[in-house]
Design a protein around this motif. Structure first.
Motif, short mmCIF file in Angstrom:
data_model
loop_
_atom_site.label_atom_id
_atom_site.label_comp_id
_atom_site.label_asym_id
_atom_site.label_seq_id
_atom_site.Cartn_x
_atom_site.Cartn_y
_atom_site.Cartn_z
N VAL A 145 -1.55 32.30 29.54
CA VAL A 145 -1.05 32.68 28.22
C VAL A 145 0.11 31.76 27.82
CG1 VAL A 145 -0.05 34.54 26.84
CG2 VAL A 145 -1.73 35.08 28.60
N TYR A 146 1.01 31.50 28.77
CA TYR A 146 2.16 30.64 28.48
C TYR A 146 1.72 29.22 28.14
CZ TYR A 146 6.67 28.32 28.98
OH TYR A 146 7.79 27.58 28.74
N LEU A 147 0.72 28.71 28.87
CA LEU A 147 0.21 27.36 28.59
C LEU A 147 -0.36 27.28 27.17
CD1 LEU A 147 -0.29 24.61 30.08
CD2 LEU A 147 -2.63 25.39 30.41
N LEU A 148 -1.10 28.31 26.75
CA LEU A 148 -1.67 28.31 25.40
C LEU A 148 -0.60 28.50 24.33
CD1 LEU A 148 -5.09 30.17 25.55
CD2 LEU A 148 -4.59 27.74 25.71
N ILE A 149 0.48 29.20 24.67
CA ILE A 149 1.59 29.32 23.71
C ILE A 149 2.17 27.94 23.43
CG2 ILE A 149 3.97 30.16 23.47
CD1 ILE A 149 3.03 32.73 24.92
N ARG A 150 2.28 27.11 24.48
CA ARG A 150 2.79 25.75 24.31
C ARG A 150 1.80 24.87 23.55
NH1 ARG A 150 8.11 25.62 24.60
NH2 ARG A 150 8.98 26.17 26.61
N PHE A 151 0.49 25.09 23.76
CA PHE A 151 -0.53 24.24 23.14
C PHE A 151 -1.11 24.86 21.86
CE2 PHE A 151 -0.60 22.09 27.20
CZ PHE A 151 -1.06 20.82 26.91
N GLN A 170 -4.18 44.07 28.75
CA GLN A 170 -3.01 43.54 28.04
C GLN A 170 -3.07 42.02 27.91
OE1 GLN A 170 -0.86 45.77 26.59
NE2 GLN A 170 -2.46 47.09 27.39
N LEU A 171 -3.67 41.34 28.90
CA LEU A 171 -3.86 39.89 28.78
C LEU A 171 -4.81 39.55 27.63
CD1 LEU A 171 -4.19 38.89 32.54
CD2 LEU A 171 -2.40 38.15 30.98
N GLY A 172 -5.85 40.39 27.48
CA GLY A 172 -6.75 40.21 26.34
C GLY A 172 -6.02 40.39 25.02
N ILE A 230 -4.01 37.90 20.03
CA ILE A 230 -3.01 37.69 18.98
C ILE A 230 -2.56 36.23 18.95
CG2 ILE A 230 -0.92 38.27 20.29
CD1 ILE A 230 -1.75 39.45 16.73
N LEU A 231 -2.61 35.58 20.11
CA LEU A 231 -2.29 34.16 20.19
C LEU A 231 -3.33 33.32 19.45
CD1 LEU A 231 -0.64 31.80 21.42
CD2 LEU A 231 -2.01 32.05 23.49
N SER A 232 -4.61 33.68 19.62
CA SER A 232 -5.68 32.92 18.96
C SER A 232 -5.67 33.13 17.45
CB SER A 232 -7.04 33.33 19.53
OG SER A 232 -7.30 34.68 19.29
N MET A 233 -4.99 34.18 16.97
CA MET A 233 -4.86 34.40 15.53
C MET A 233 -3.67 33.65 14.94
SD MET A 233 -5.77 38.44 15.62
CE MET A 233 -5.31 38.82 13.96
N GLY A 234 -2.89 32.95 15.80
CA GLY A 234 -1.81 32.09 15.31
C GLY A 234 -0.42 32.64 15.48
N TYR A 235 -0.27 33.79 16.17
CA TYR A 235 1.06 34.40 16.32
C TYR A 235 1.57 34.17 17.74
CZ TYR A 235 -0.36 36.65 11.99
OH TYR A 235 -0.78 36.89 10.71
N ALA A 236 1.98 32.95 18.04
CA ALA A 236 2.39 32.59 19.40
C ALA A 236 3.67 33.32 19.82
CB ALA A 236 2.60 31.08 19.49
N ASP A 237 4.63 33.45 18.91
CA ASP A 237 5.89 34.14 19.26
C ASP A 237 5.66 35.61 19.56
OD1 ASP A 237 7.21 31.81 18.93
OD2 ASP A 237 8.17 32.30 17.02
N LEU A 238 4.73 36.21 18.84
CA LEU A 238 4.40 37.62 19.06
C LEU A 238 3.71 37.81 20.42
CD1 LEU A 238 4.68 40.32 17.73
CD2 LEU A 238 2.56 39.91 16.48
N ALA A 239 2.83 36.86 20.77
CA ALA A 239 2.18 36.91 22.09
C ALA A 239 3.23 36.77 23.19
CB ALA A 239 1.15 35.78 22.20
N LEU A 260 3.69 46.28 16.71
CA LEU A 260 3.79 45.14 15.79
C LEU A 260 2.50 44.33 15.80
CD1 LEU A 260 5.65 43.67 13.86
CD2 LEU A 260 6.58 42.39 15.78
N ILE A 261 1.91 44.14 16.99
CA ILE A 261 0.65 43.40 17.10
C ILE A 261 -0.45 44.11 16.32
CG2 ILE A 261 -1.22 42.81 18.70
CD1 ILE A 261 0.94 42.06 20.74
N LEU A 262 -0.55 45.44 16.48
CA LEU A 262 -1.60 46.20 15.80
C LEU A 262 -1.40 46.19 14.28
CD1 LEU A 262 -1.93 49.17 18.29
CD2 LEU A 262 -3.61 47.38 17.88
N GLU A 263 -0.16 46.21 13.82
CA GLU A 263 0.08 46.14 12.38
C GLU A 263 -0.24 44.76 11.82
OE1 GLU A 263 4.01 47.50 11.53
OE2 GLU A 263 3.51 49.60 11.88
N ILE A 264 0.07 43.72 12.59
CA ILE A 264 -0.28 42.35 12.18
C ILE A 264 -1.79 42.19 12.12
CG2 ILE A 264 -0.23 39.92 12.93
CD1 ILE A 264 2.41 40.68 11.80
N VAL A 265 -2.49 42.79 13.09
CA VAL A 265 -3.97 42.75 13.10
C VAL A 265 -4.51 43.46 11.85
CG1 VAL A 265 -6.00 43.70 14.28
CG2 VAL A 265 -4.26 42.50 15.58
N SER A 266 -3.90 44.58 11.48
CA SER A 266 -4.34 45.30 10.28
C SER A 266 -4.13 44.47 9.02
CB SER A 266 -3.57 46.62 10.15
OG SER A 266 -3.82 47.43 11.27
#
Length: 577
Positions: free
Chosen positions: A230-236, A281-283, A288-297, A366-372
């Protein structure tokens, strides 16, 4: 130097560095600083070998959390691993594990990332096989082989990175985003992250890795091994945003979350239930990371680390008390005999469910509200909220089986809160499991943002959690099984309960064809034609020749006369012609 001194020295050292890094991280957040350090290790023929270090608020905060949790786990291990013959080796392995994670966190360079990445893989194998039995060896092998796929992907991305003249990926993420080579690197990095963070189809190693000692599980599942991907994908993350790859990752991660939630409701092993909750939780983080919210992830990664480490430490204390038995059906009524441990366990469980104002609530809600709010299809939206409900359902099931009800263990037993060092380690994490989410939300989200949703969508997370809790309570209070044999076929029940057959696919079906082919080769070649024309045939021929030779030696006069007569006859015939 004995184990206790090593243990306490390691604890104080890691704890002090953790506090120092946390306050430096605060300073970096307030002043919006990024420190990039390059150190020339060696220069050969004017070709320098550089060691690069990236220090920003993200890496400093993550390092401080990893070191804090590691210090508590090592302190906890003083009691949990007491009496083990190889305790020094265990502590050194844990310290090597933490050091590998540090390398991974501070590296803006693919080569130094590989050092930490492979270090995590190697040391995790040593820790999983620590107890040295058949189950541990099998679990260690599937862990190591699955992670080797990610290692190979990272090595290939290093090879593709040669096109740019440097392995410092951080220089090229923005300017080379649409380049063909960078697209290939993005696919390879996502593949590597999926193996490390156990996304579908690489999920089977995560529950198997529970063969490691419980302090290792607390460390691995909270902040080190599984969060590395997850951390590697946050960087990339800038590489694959708004691409086909991000949509594929979103689908796979949401399916992983749903699959883990279903599987945990069928599981009876205490540690495997918590491991499947980690997978869920990793899923959530990956999606949320794949939706573009790296800081939230990253926010959820930190809050999850706090309560998940506490959850595993409480589970370890319970397992220790019930004589190393992990079946939750053999527990029950533990709240009466272990009130302090069960209180910590319950708080960590509620934080996992997203109970308001505990650590998990601030990131999960916050993640679930962003998803909504996001532009996603109905399938992803439904799977998100079903997975949230399933989380509460298996947490309620776990509470019902282990903490409440009647005591199902041996009638003569000594279950109590007597392990004070373990309790101190758990209480050290309890404070952050309660207030850590609130603290991090103030630090990471300094300016409040308005999320405007209709009333039903705003309350959806709360409603789904309440329904999941009620479902878990109704199903398991009245002993109604999840076994659906009366409604649907046994195969479907088996499919849902066994992680969608992924452990079988990853083990049996991966080597079944080669094993069958090898068996046929052995039967037809090694034990077939090779035997007939090879060693067996030579043996039979030699045996026949030796029998003829023996016959000639035993009746030599008779044979001599026969040969003499034959020779005379042959000469006579030649003379006639």
């Amino acid at each position: 130097m004995n184990f206790i001194s090593i243990c306490f020295i390691s604890f104080y050292f890691l704890f002090c560095i953790s506090m120092m890094l946390f306050f430096i991280g605060l300073y970096f957040i307030i002043n919006d600083l990024i420190l990039f350090i390059e150190w020339e290790v060696l220069s050969l023929n004017s070709s320098p070998i550089m060691m690069t270090v990236l220090l920003d608020w993200m890496s400093l905060l993550f390092m401080s959390f990893v070191l804090f949790i590691s210090s508590m786990v090592i302190f906890y291990s003083d009691d949990y691993m007491h009496g083990d013959e190889n305790l020094n080796r265990f502590i050194f392995l844990v310290l090597m594990f933490v050091l590998s994670m540090m390398f991974l966190i501070i590296s803006p360079n693919l080569i130094s990332i590989l050092l930490g990445w492979d270090g995590l893989g190697l040391v995790s194998y040593c820790l999983v096989i620590y107890y040295q039995n058949v189950k541990s060896y099998n679990a260690g092998m599937i862990t190591a082989l699955t992670n080797r796929i990610g290692d190979v992907a990272l090595l290939l991305s290093i090879a593709w990175m040669l096109n740019y003249g440097s392995w410092n990926y951080i220089y090229y993420l923005e300017c080379m985003k649409n380049d063909y080579q960078m697209t290939i690197i993005a696919w390879l990095v996502v593949l590597a992250a999926m193996t490390k963070s156990a996304q579908i189809p690489f999920s089977s190693w995560l529950p198997a890795a529970m063969a490691a000692p419980t302090p290792v599980s607390a460390l691995v599942h909270s902040s080190t091994l599984v969060t590395a991907g997850v951390y590697l994908l946050i960087r990339f993350n800038t590489l694959f945003m708004d691409t086909y790859l991000s949509k594929l990752l979103l689908l796979l991660s949401v399916l992983t979350m749903f699959m883990a939630g279903l599987g945990a409701n069928y599981e009876y092993d205490l540690k495997k239930i918590i491991a499947l909750s980690t997978l869920s939780q990793l899923g959530l983080m990956m999606s949320i990371l794949s939706m573009g919210y790296a800081d939230l992830a990253f926010f959820h990664l930190l809050t999850h680390a706090l309560f998940k480490a506490l959850l595993f430490m409480c589970a370890g204390s319970i397992i220790h008390n019930v004589k190393n038995m992990q079946d939750i059906r053999s527990m029950g009524g533990l709240i009466q005999m272990m009130p302090l441990t069960c209180t910590c366990f319950n708080i960590a469980n509620l934080a996992l469910c997203g109970m308001p104002f505990l650590a998990g609530f601030y990131s999960k809600d916050l993640i679930l509200e962003i998803v909504s709010m996001s532009e996603i299809n109905l399938l992803i939206y439904i799977l998100y909220f079903l997975s949230t409900g399933l989380t509460v359902c298996y947490s309620m099931r776990l509470t019902y089986y282990s903490l409440t009800g009647t005591f199902n263990f041996f009638s003569l037993s000594a279950v109590s809160d007597c392990y004070w060092i373990m309790l101190k380690g758990m209480l050290g994490l309890l404070f952050l499991a309660i207030s850590g989410g609130s603290m991090l939300s103030w630090l990471m989200i300094p300016t409040p943002e308005m999320i405007c949703l209709p009333m039903m969508m705003k309350l959806m997370a709360l409603l789904v959690s309440i329904l999941g809790g009620l479902l878990g309570y109704e199903l398991f209070q009245f002993k109604i099984s999840w076994n659906l044999k009366t409604l649907v076929s046994y195969k479907l029940t088996n499919f849902l309960g066994n992680m969608w057959f992924m452990p079988i696919i990853s083990t049996t079906y991966m080597n079944l064809i080669s094993l069958k082919f090898g068996y046929k080769i052995i039967k037809s070649v090694d034990q077939g034609w090779n035997e007939y024309f090879g060693a067996q045939s030579i043996y039979n021929s030699a045996q026949k020749f030796s029998q003829v030779n023996t016959l000639m030696q035993f009746s030599n006069l008779k044979i001599y006369l026969i040969m003499f007569v034959s020779w005379i006859g042959l000469m006579f015939m030649l003379m006639l012609f």
